[in-house]
Design a protein around this motif. Structure first.
Motif, PDB file in Angstrom:
ATOM      1  N   LYS A   1       0.838  -1.198   0.000  1.00  0.00           N
ATOM      2  CA  LYS A   1       0.000   0.000   0.000  1.00  0.00           C
ATOM      3  C   LYS A   1       0.872   1.247   0.000  1.00  0.00           C
ATOM      4  O   LYS A   1       1.866   1.311   0.721  1.00  0.00           O
ATOM      5  CB  LYS A   1      -0.949   0.011   1.203  1.00  0.00           C
ATOM      6  CG  LYS A   1      -2.120  -0.956   1.051  1.00  0.00           C
ATOM      7  CD  LYS A   1      -3.232  -0.618   2.024  1.00  0.00           C
ATOM      8  CE  LYS A   1      -4.492  -1.391   1.669  1.00  0.00           C
ATOM      9  NZ  LYS A   1      -5.645  -0.931   2.471  1.00  0.00           N
ATOM     10  N   VAL A   2       0.474   2.205  -0.803  1.00  0.00           N
ATOM     11  CA  VAL A   2       1.170   3.482  -0.903  1.00  0.00           C
ATOM     12  C   VAL A   2       0.142   4.593  -0.710  1.00  0.00           C
ATOM     13  O   VAL A   2      -0.946   4.543  -1.296  1.00  0.00           O
ATOM     14  CB  VAL A   2       1.859   3.633  -2.275  1.00  0.00           C
ATOM     15  CG1 VAL A   2       2.582   4.969  -2.368  1.00  0.00           C
ATOM     16  CG2 VAL A   2       2.816   2.480  -2.525  1.00  0.00           C
ATOM     17  N   LYS A   3       0.471   5.582   0.094  1.00  0.00           N
ATOM     18  CA  LYS A   3      -0.481   6.664   0.346  1.00  0.00           C
ATOM     19  C   LYS A   3      -0.749   7.465  -0.916  1.00  0.00           C
ATOM     20  O   LYS A   3       0.162   7.829  -1.645  1.00  0.00           O
ATOM     21  CB  LYS A   3       0.057   7.590   1.450  1.00  0.00           C
ATOM     22  CG  LYS A   3      -0.974   8.615   1.919  1.00  0.00           C
ATOM     23  CD  LYS A   3      -0.480   9.403   3.122  1.00  0.00           C
ATOM     24  CE  LYS A   3      -1.533  10.396   3.599  1.00  0.00           C
ATOM     25  NZ  LYS A   3      -1.074  11.151   4.794  1.00  0.00           N
ATOM     26  N   ARG A   4      -2.020   7.730  -1.177  1.00  0.00           N
ATOM     27  CA  ARG A   4      -2.411   8.527  -2.337  1.00  0.00           C
ATOM     28  C   ARG A   4      -1.861   9.945  -2.211  1.00  0.00           C
ATOM     29  O   ARG A   4      -2.048  10.599  -1.179  1.00  0.00           O
ATOM     30  CB  ARG A   4      -3.933   8.603  -2.446  1.00  0.00           C
ATOM     31  CG  ARG A   4      -4.612   7.397  -3.037  1.00  0.00           C
ATOM     32  CD  ARG A   4      -6.120   7.562  -2.979  1.00  0.00           C
ATOM     33  NE  ARG A   4      -6.558   8.894  -3.379  1.00  0.00           N
ATOM     34  CZ  ARG A   4      -7.741   9.435  -3.033  1.00  0.00           C
ATOM     35  NH1 ARG A   4      -8.578   8.764  -2.258  1.00  0.00           N
ATOM     36  NH2 ARG A   4      -8.065  10.634  -3.441  1.00  0.00           N
ATOM     37  N   PRO A   5      -1.208  10.438  -3.273  1.00  0.00           N
ATOM     38  CA  PRO A   5      -0.681  11.813  -3.193  1.00  0.00           C
ATOM     39  C   PRO A   5      -1.774  12.867  -3.200  1.00  0.00           C
ATOM     40  O   PRO A   5      -1.548  13.986  -2.750  1.00  0.00           O
ATOM     41  CB  PRO A   5       0.197  11.920  -4.455  1.00  0.00           C
ATOM     42  CG  PRO A   5      -0.373  10.901  -5.392  1.00  0.00           C
ATOM     43  CD  PRO A   5      -0.854   9.783  -4.529  1.00  0.00           C
ATOM     44  N   ASP A   6      -2.969  12.511  -3.687  1.00  0.00           N
ATOM     45  CA  ASP A   6      -4.074  13.472  -3.762  1.00  0.00           C
ATOM     46  C   ASP A   6      -5.117  13.244  -2.671  1.00  0.00           C
ATOM     47  O   ASP A   6      -6.214  13.802  -2.727  1.00  0.00           O
ATOM     48  CB  ASP A   6      -4.736  13.418  -5.140  1.00  0.00           C
ATOM     49  CG  ASP A   6      -5.204  12.007  -5.507  1.00  0.00           C
ATOM     50  OD1 ASP A   6      -4.954  11.057  -4.725  1.00  0.00           O
ATOM     51  OD2 ASP A   6      -5.807  11.847  -6.590  1.00  0.00           O
ATOM     52  N   TRP A   7      -4.779  12.418  -1.663  1.00  0.00           N
ATOM     53  CA  TRP A   7      -5.748  12.134  -0.601  1.00  0.00           C
ATOM     54  C   TRP A   7      -5.907  13.346   0.322  1.00  0.00           C
ATOM     55  O   TRP A   7      -4.946  14.037   0.650  1.00  0.00           O
ATOM     56  CB  TRP A   7      -5.292  10.933   0.222  1.00  0.00           C
ATOM     57  CG  TRP A   7      -6.246  10.584   1.342  1.00  0.00           C
ATOM     58  CD1 TRP A   7      -7.393   9.863   1.252  1.00  0.00           C
ATOM     59  CD2 TRP A   7      -6.108  10.975   2.716  1.00  0.00           C
ATOM     60  NE1 TRP A   7      -7.991   9.766   2.485  1.00  0.00           N
ATOM     61  CE2 TRP A   7      -7.235  10.442   3.407  1.00  0.00           C
ATOM     62  CE3 TRP A   7      -5.170  11.714   3.423  1.00  0.00           C
ATOM     63  CZ2 TRP A   7      -7.421  10.623   4.767  1.00  0.00           C
ATOM     64  CZ3 TRP A   7      -5.350  11.904   4.776  1.00  0.00           C
ATOM     65  CH2 TRP A   7      -6.474  11.361   5.439  1.00  0.00           C
ATOM     66  N   LYS A   8      -7.148  13.570   0.747  1.00  0.00           N
ATOM     67  CA  LYS A   8      -7.448  14.644   1.682  1.00  0.00           C
ATOM     68  C   LYS A   8      -8.199  14.067   2.882  1.00  0.00           C
ATOM     69  O   LYS A   8      -8.952  13.097   2.732  1.00  0.00           O
ATOM     70  CB  LYS A   8      -8.292  15.722   1.008  1.00  0.00           C
ATOM     71  CG  LYS A   8      -7.579  16.423  -0.136  1.00  0.00           C
ATOM     72  CD  LYS A   8      -8.477  17.466  -0.795  1.00  0.00           C
ATOM     73  CE  LYS A   8      -7.760  18.153  -1.954  1.00  0.00           C
ATOM     74  NZ  LYS A   8      -8.626  19.158  -2.628  1.00  0.00           N
ATOM     75  N   PRO A   9      -7.986  14.614   4.076  1.00  0.00           N
ATOM     76  CA  PRO A   9      -8.680  14.104   5.268  1.00  0.00           C
ATOM     77  C   PRO A   9     -10.192  14.040   5.047  1.00  0.00           C
ATOM     78  O   PRO A   9     -10.794  14.963   4.511  1.00  0.00           O
ATOM     79  CB  PRO A   9      -8.314  15.127   6.348  1.00  0.00           C
ATOM     80  CG  PRO A   9      -7.006  15.680   5.899  1.00  0.00           C
ATOM     81  CD  PRO A   9      -7.080  15.734   4.403  1.00  0.00           C
ATOM     82  N   GLY A  10     -10.779  12.918   5.457  1.00  0.00           N
ATOM     83  CA  GLY A  10     -12.216  12.727   5.288  1.00  0.00           C
ATOM     84  C   GLY A  10     -12.569  11.903   4.073  1.00  0.00           C
ATOM     85  O   GLY A  10     -13.675  11.375   3.975  1.00  0.00           O
ATOM     86  N   GLN A  11     -11.616  11.773   3.127  1.00  0.00           N
ATOM     87  CA  GLN A  11     -11.870  10.966   1.938  1.00  0.00           C
ATOM     88  C   GLN A  11     -11.639   9.496   2.236  1.00  0.00           C
ATOM     89  O   GLN A  11     -10.846   9.133   3.112  1.00  0.00           O
ATOM     90  CB  GLN A  11     -10.963  11.399   0.785  1.00  0.00           C
ATOM     91  CG  GLN A  11     -11.263  12.760   0.201  1.00  0.00           C
ATOM     92  CD  GLN A  11     -10.353  13.081  -0.967  1.00  0.00           C
ATOM     93  OE1 GLN A  11      -9.242  12.573  -1.071  1.00  0.00           O
ATOM     94  NE2 GLN A  11     -10.828  13.939  -1.854  1.00  0.00           N
ATOM     95  N   ALA A  12     -12.336   8.634   1.495  1.00  0.00           N
ATOM     96  CA  ALA A  12     -12.124   7.190   1.606  1.00  0.00           C
ATOM     97  C   ALA A  12     -10.875   6.790   0.815  1.00  0.00           C
ATOM     98  O   ALA A  12     -10.340   7.582   0.044  1.00  0.00           O
ATOM     99  CB  ALA A  12     -13.353   6.454   1.089  1.00  0.00           C
ATOM    100  N   ASN A  13     -10.448   5.538   1.016  1.00  0.00           N
ATOM    101  CA  ASN A  13      -9.344   4.967   0.250  1.00  0.00           C
ATOM    102  C   ASN A  13      -8.095   5.855   0.305  1.00  0.00           C
ATOM    103  O   ASN A  13      -7.641   6.405  -0.691  1.00  0.00           O
ATOM    104  CB  ASN A  13      -9.751   4.734  -1.211  1.00  0.00           C
ATOM    105  CG  ASN A  13     -10.940   3.808  -1.339  1.00  0.00           C
ATOM    106  OD1 ASN A  13     -11.149   2.931  -0.492  1.00  0.00           O
ATOM    107  ND2 ASN A  13     -11.732   3.986  -2.374  1.00  0.00           N
TER     108      ASN A  13
END
Length: 293
Positions: A54-66
């Motif tokens: 697993k690699v953290k999504r570079p476009d992930w924002k708090p509150g988002q899934a996955n």
């Protein structure tokens, strides 16, 4: 990068590690994805198996899934007699790592369709068995770099850098939509964006020391001397990605490239030194209407 074993509901990318026997695929996965110690007595792989990374999504924002990108990295048997077993694992593949041993020229010749009379040809097998609408990124991995002596020429029996450069500049892992062919042969200005998106990533690695140098095809400005003045012109060339120093980080870089490309497999790409790869969607054609006389 974390090793995760529980089931997940988000998209799972499939990555296969292929290459001839005894090039170090199992140790690369063990060191780079499982967090294991290098094992010089690692047994020959006879049955394909995978590890979940697993690699953290570079476009992930708090509150988002996955929050994480999930990938299954498959270790496949390399010997020719196991090709029938490995062939099924090309199906629905999103990425591939093709490994050769820097001290074994034959293992390198078996990567490239233009250099070997062997029935083994890993790039050709990948091209013929994978789905071009799914295959998002391919990495060529030169293993056992710890055998090289820094600052000294390579031994004649080793894979030479000139041959690696030729492979990287010639091979395109996915046919261009405009019909440029399997090997690149077109004016640079016509294919920069396509080549950046579909060129091989290149990693020089050592599973024994978990060290890595990653090189990616980047867009760059170079000075071109004109009759009247010096001007800047666009060019593409392989440059070192400074942030990647371990096998683990190289695998992570491949996963991130797959994630970005999978957003739009028909898009062009953009990559400059020090910045992540980005897709460049093709703008929709503009509609024209006949003007009234």
């Amino acid at each position: 990068m974390e090793v995760i074993h529980e089931a997940v509901a988000d998209t799972v990318y499939k990555i296969i590690m292929i290459g001839s026997g005894a090039v170090g695929k199992t140790n690369l996965i063990g060191v780079g994805a499982r967090g294991c110690q290098f094992n010089d007595m690692s047994p020959m792989t006879t049955n394909p198996e995978f590890v979940t990374v697993k690699v953290k999504r570079p476009d992930w924002k708090p509150g988002q899934a996955n929050q994480y990108i999930t990938a299954h990295l498959w270790d496949t048997a390399g010997q020719e007699r196991y090709q029938a077993i490995s062939a099924s694992h090309y199906r629905r593949v999103n990425g591939a790592i093709i490994v050769y041993d820097v001290s074994n020229k034959q293992s390198f010749k078996e990567v490239y369709p233009g250099l070997s009379n062997s029935s083994l040809s890993w790039l050709r097998a990948l091209k013929q068995n994978s789905d071009p609408d799914l295959l998002a990124a391919v990495m060529l991995m030169e293993n056992k770099a710890d055998l090289l002596k820094k600052g000294e020429p390579r031994q004649p029996s080793y894979v030479q850098e000139a041959d690696v450069d030729k492979l990287l500049l010639d091979a395109v892992f996915k046919d261009p939509t405009k019909g440029l062919g399997w090997l690149h042969d077109a004016p640079s200005a016509d294919v920069h964006a396509y080549r950046v998106a579909n060129a091989l990533m290149f990693a020089r690695t050592s599973a024994a020391t978990n060290e890595c140098e990653l090189f990616e095809l980047n867009e760059r400005k170079v000075a071109a001397v004109n009759e009247m003045f010096q001007q800047q012109s666009d060019a593409i060339g392989y440059e070192k990605t400074e942030q990647v120093t371990t096998v683990t980080k190289a695998i992570e870089a491949l996963v991130l490239r797959i994630y970005e490309r999978s957003k739009d497999m028909t898009a062009n790409g953009s990559k400059v030194k020090g910045k992540p790869f980005k897709i460049v969607p093709t703008p929709p054609p503009t509609e024209t209407t006949d003007a009234c006389c």
